[in-house]
Structure formats: structure tokens, C-alpha cells
Write an enzyme that holds these catalytic residues in place. Structure first.
Site: not given
Ligand code: NAD
Ligand code: 6OD
Length: 485
Positions: A152, A285
Site C-alpha cells: 500500500n 492501515c
Molecule cells: P499481506 O499480508 O497479504 O502481504 C504482506 C507481505 O507478506 C507481502 O510481501 C506478501 O508477499 C507476504 N506474505 C504473504 N503471505 C506470506 C507468508 N505465508 N509467509 C511470508 N510472507 C508472506 O498484506 P498486503 O495485502 O500486502 O497488505 C495489506 C495489509 O497490510 C492490510 O491488512 C493492512 O492493514 C496491513 N498494513 C498494516 C500496516 C501497519 O503499519 N500496521 C501498514 C501497512 C499495511
Molecule cells: O508512517 C509510518 O511510519 C507507517 N508505518 C505507516 C503505516 C501506514 C499503513 O498503511
């Protein structure tokens, strides 16, 4: 066609297995991405193990200088990064040029600053016989850190972990999302051109299960795992990390609340909530998917927010007037639409959006979703409790402070909240009662990188940012010296 290769031990490495990089704005293939094999991941880990012996013993000044050079080189190549980020995500130039690319450079600069200025604790222990002991902590690298990041905010979130890991003297084996390999590949070019020693930064491309993601998280010589992504993926990775009792840092999903009191600064709050709900097509997120508005201003607020949504301009990412891009993939668009269907079945009223925009040009082949506002659902409805991660928010009225605190906290997630009020004490009271990692007041997604960042519950484990990142990416040894009386 762009070629996004792996970067292992200072060399760009091709693979026989190639997958397509897609531009979500048009659905067009833009790149061949070279998927790392298990052997390549093993080589990356071995390279990291060798490299960390030298990199991890370099002086803090040396490592910080290298991070500054990386930041400067990202700035110098900002246009290349911008192009790659926009092609991978379809996000508009107005967003990527202000948020993602500058933050990519800032992450290196700030963690270099933090490394140079972070204090280490020291305690004097008084002993009964008049002697004493002096305790002081020293910071050492963990070794080879596995980094896995989502699509994202690709460059921002990748560098948010790579920068402090390198600052602390670790080597990394890092995997960007398969959806967004572009900026991480450019970062590998930057690492090579600034002279980061071979093996310190290793980049592998691929998917999760049975691919580079799993190869990293199950590798016995990876010493720690830092992951940003979905909560469900976090569970899988945590199981793998349990095998070697490895430290994990998890930044996961959210279902964040925005709480709007009747005494808010109305116009600023509407602007703030439109941003919190729809920035990056709702794919942050921290986005507010649950909006609570105090009843006396509810109708007026809904009307004003719908008006703001009407002014969001979807379209060509290169047009500076465009304010919203597509969602990341056909699969993700379908998931969002499945939630629209669910919300309808659950009885939601669609106040705005809920469809695919029509452009009459090549963008019609992309993955687009209108900004969408829904209302009328109970707090326990699935579309109000499950993370959708698209340009959709549910809006609902509330009557009392206690009621809204309880309702906002009634979630399995605990990432972020925003509170909008001009009443000072109420702002502090409500912000402090939120079960989240970050509570904003009269603002949203305002970041100071020295502050703790992370979530509780399904939103993650641990905190990064500032000293918290240094603490995760280092091993602390306490030295205790006895001093005779
Ligand atoms: P995802 O979990 O599908 O994938 C994230 C990464 O993990 C990718 O690089 C993917 O290839 C890898 N991955 C997937 N399955 C795996 C496995 N079994 N083993 C090892 N690696 C694996 O997430 P996404 O769809 O890429 O991102 C969206 C999600 O991320 C949303 O839920 C969002 O809220 C969350 N997010 C959280 C934050 C935060 O800071 N809390 C920030 C950004 C996104
Ligand atoms: O601003 C940041 O450092 C951070 N980790 C943002 C996360 C955004 C989620 O999508």
C-alpha cells in the site's frame, strides 16, 4: 518492459521464474519480476551472515554516513522512484510525490540521526559494603533480519524497516510485496551505487506461501523477522518464527475509529475525515473505516462529507489534479466489492459511491472503486468489524462520551484512532482511553518518526519508531562492573 531482479551479495540476479508486474490504473503489464528461488534466498542469507561481521562492527558514524548517502541518492533519483511507485500502485502524482518518495529518503536520514543521538542506559548499584557496581548497556546487531512488506505504501514501509535495521548494523534479506516490486528494486540500485558493502542489503522478489516470503520466515539463520501486512499473514509468520524463538515485530491490519464531537472545528474536521477515509483509496492501515459523529451535528456532517467525496477526482495518476487512484489489483477490487454486497445484505444505506467509475479510456481496464460512504449498520455487522482496506467508511451517530469510547474500542484491532474536538480535557481523556497504538487529536496520519508506532490486538506486536526501532533491531548486552569500596 522493466526487469525487476533480485539483489544478492551485491549482484543483480535473474531467475527462470518470472511473474508480471501490473499497473493497476490500466491493468497493463509493466514489468517482468524475477521470482527468487529457495536457493537464492539461502544465498542471500549466507551473504548477510558474512557481511554483518564487517558492517556490524563499523562505527556508528560510518553507518550513519552511509544512511545519509542512501537518502541523498534517493532524493537525486526521486523522479525514477516516483515513476516506479506510480506504475506499481497507480497512485496519483499529487500523493506519491508528497508522501511516499520523500518519506523513503527521510526514513534513512532520521534513523541515522537517531542512531547517533540515542542514549544508552546506565545504572549505578549501591552495595552494602560501600562498594558499588556500574551497569551500562551496549547495542549489538541481531544478525540477518528478514523484512517483509506490503503494497500500500511500498517505498515508505519498506524503508521504514530497512533503514533502522541497517543503522543497527544488521544485514537484511528483504522482500517487497509481489504487487509492488519497483521501488525496492531501485533501492537496490541505490545501495550498489553508494557503495553499501555487498551482502548487507539483499532483495528477493516473490510471493508468500511456497515462495520468497516463506523461504525467509522459515530460514533457520534468519535472526529476526519484521513484517507489515495482514493480521492473518502475521499469524502464519508467527508460527514460523516460533520454531527458532525469533524476535518478531508485526505491524498489521486495523479497523480504526474516528470520533467527531459536536464542538469540533467543523470544516477542518470534514476535510480531515475525508482524508482519513479515502487517502490512497482507503489503502492505509490507519484509515478510518468507522466514523462516529455526535448526534447534534450528524446530519450536517454526513452531508458535508458526501460533498467532499463528490469532489475527489479519480483519473490519470499523472494528472496533477487527480486525487484518487485505483486499488491495487483485480483481486483486491473484487474483495472490496464483496464487502459492498455484504453491507447491502446487512442493510447498509449507501450514502455515496459503491460502484466502479467509468472513464471511457484505457483506465476502464484498471481496478477502480468509487469513494464510498455507508450508514445504518449495527456496530457488530461484519462490514463494520472486518478490515476492508478500500475507499469505504461506515458513519454512525453517538450520544455520549462514555458510549463512544466503549463503541470505538469494541474491536479486535488496536492500531489507530482520531478524535476531533475543541474541548481540551475531553481530547486528552478520550485519546488516552483508546486501546490503540496511535491516537491523533484534530489530525490524522501526522508522523514524527521518533515516536512509538504499532498496534495492539490483531493490529500487531511491538512498537517501531525512534528508540523503539533501535531496540527491536539490536541485541542489548548489560555490562556490570564491580567497583571496590
Ligand atoms: P499481506 O499480508 O497479504 O502481504 C504482506 C507481505 O507478506 C507481502 O510481501 C506478501 O508477499 C507476504 N506474505 C504473504 N503471505 C506470506 C507468508 N505465508 N509467509 C511470508 N510472507 C508472506 O498484506 P498486503 O495485502 O500486502 O497488505 C495489506 C495489509 O497490510 C492490510 O491488512 C493492512 O492493514 C496491513 N498494513 C498494516 C500496516 C501497519 O503499519 N500496521 C501498514 C501497512 C499495511
Ligand atoms: O508512517 C509510518 O511510519 C507507517 N508505518 C505507516 C503505516 C501506514 C499503513 O498503511
Amino acid at each position: 518492459m522493466k526487469q525487476y531482479k533480485n539483489y544478492i551479495n551485491g549482484q543483480f540476479v535473474e531467475s527462470q521464474q518470472v511473474f508480471a508486474g501490473i499497473n493497476p490504473a490500466t491493468g497493463a503489464r509493466i514489468a517482468d519480476v524475477h521470482e527468487a528461488t529457495q536457493t537464492m534466498v539461502n544465498e542471500a542469507v549466507t551473504a548477510g551472515q558474512h557481511a554483518v561481521k564487517r558492517w556490524g562492527t563499523r562505527s556508528v558514524t560510518d553507518r550513519a554516513d552511509m544512511l545519509y548517502r542512501i537518502a541523498d541518492e534517493i532524493d537525486r533519483r526521486a523522479d525514477d522512484f516516483l515513476e516506479a511507485e506510480m506504475l506499481d500502485t497507480g497512485k496519483p502524482i499529487s500523493l506519491a510525490s508528497k508522501l511516499d518518495i520523500p518519506r523513503g529518503a527521510a526514513n534513512f536520514r532520521i534513523f541515522a540521526d537517531i542512531l547517533k543521538t540515542a542514549p544508552l542506559e546506565s545504572f549505578r548499584t549501591e552495595l552494602a559494603d560501600g562498594a558499588h557496581a556500574i551497569n551500562y548497556a551496549v547495542r549489538k546487531p541481531l544478525g540477518v533480519v528478514g523484512i517483509i512488506s506490503p503494497w500500500n505504501l511500498p517505498l515508505l514501509l519498506f524503508t521504514w524497516k530497512v533503514a533502522p535495521a541497517l543503522a543497527c548494523g544488521n544485514a537484511v534479506v528483504a522482500k517487497p510485496s509481489e504487487e509492488t516490486p519497483g521501488t525496492a528494486s531501485l533501492l537496490a540500485e541505490v545501495m550498489q551505487s553508494v557503495g553499501l558493502p555487498a551482502g548487507v542489503f539483499n532483495l528477493v522478489h516473490g510471493f508468500g506461501p511456497n515462495s520468497a516470503g516463506e523461504f525467509i520466515t522459515t530460514h533457520p539463520d534468519i535472526n529476526a523477522i519484521t513484517f507489515t501486512g495482514e493480521s492473518k499473514t502475521g499469524t502464519t509468520i508467527m508460527k514460523a518464527a516460533a520454531e527458532g524463538v525469533k524476535p518478531v515485530s508485526f505491524e498489521l491490519g486495523g479497523k480504526n475509529a474516528a470520533i467527531i464531537f459536536a464542538d469540533c472545528d467543523f470544516e477542518k474536521t470534514v476535510d480531515g475525515i475525508a482524508r482519513a477515509a479515502f487517502l490512497n483509496s482507503g489503502q492505509v492501515c490507519l484509515c478510518s473505516e468507522r466514523i462516529f459523529v455526535e448526534r447534534p451535528i450528524y446530519d450536517r456532517f454526513v452531508q458535508a462529507l458526501v460533498q467532499r467525496a463528490q469532489h475527489i477526482k479519480l483519473g490519470d495518476p499523472n494528472d496533477p489534479l487527480t486525487t484518487m487512484g485505483p486499488v491495487i489489483s483485480a483481486g483486491h477490487r473484487d474483495k472490496i466489492f464483496s464487502y459492498f454486497d455484504l453491507a447491502r445484505k446487512e442493510g447498509a444505506e449507501f450514502l455515496f459511491g459503491g460502484a466502479t467509475p467509468k472513464f471511457g479510456n484505457e483506465l476502464d481496464k484498471g481496478f477502480w472503486v468509487e469513494p464510498t460512504l455507508i450508514a445504518g449498520l449495527p456496530d457488530h455487522a461484519r462490514s463494520v468489524t472486518e478490515e476492508i482496506f478500500g475507499p469505504i467508511a461506515h458513519i454512525t451517530p453517538f450520544d455520549t462520551e462514555q458510549e463512544v469510547i466503549q463503541r470505538a474500542n469494541a474491536t479486535a484491532y488496536g492500531l489507530a484512532a482520531s478524535i476531533w474536538t475543541t474541548h481540551l480535557s475531553k481530547a486528552h481523556r478520550v485519546a488516552q482511553s483508546m486501546n490503540v497504538g496511535v491516537a491523533w487529536v484534530n489530525t490524522w496520519f501526522l508522523r514524527d518518526l521518533r515516536t512509538p508506532f504499532g498496534g495492539s490486538g490483531l493490529s500487531g506486536i511491538g512498537r517501531e519508531g525512534g528508540i523503539h526501532s533501535l531496540n527491536f533491531y539490536s541485541e542489548l548486552t548489560n555490562v556490570c562492573i564491580h567497583v571496590d569500596a
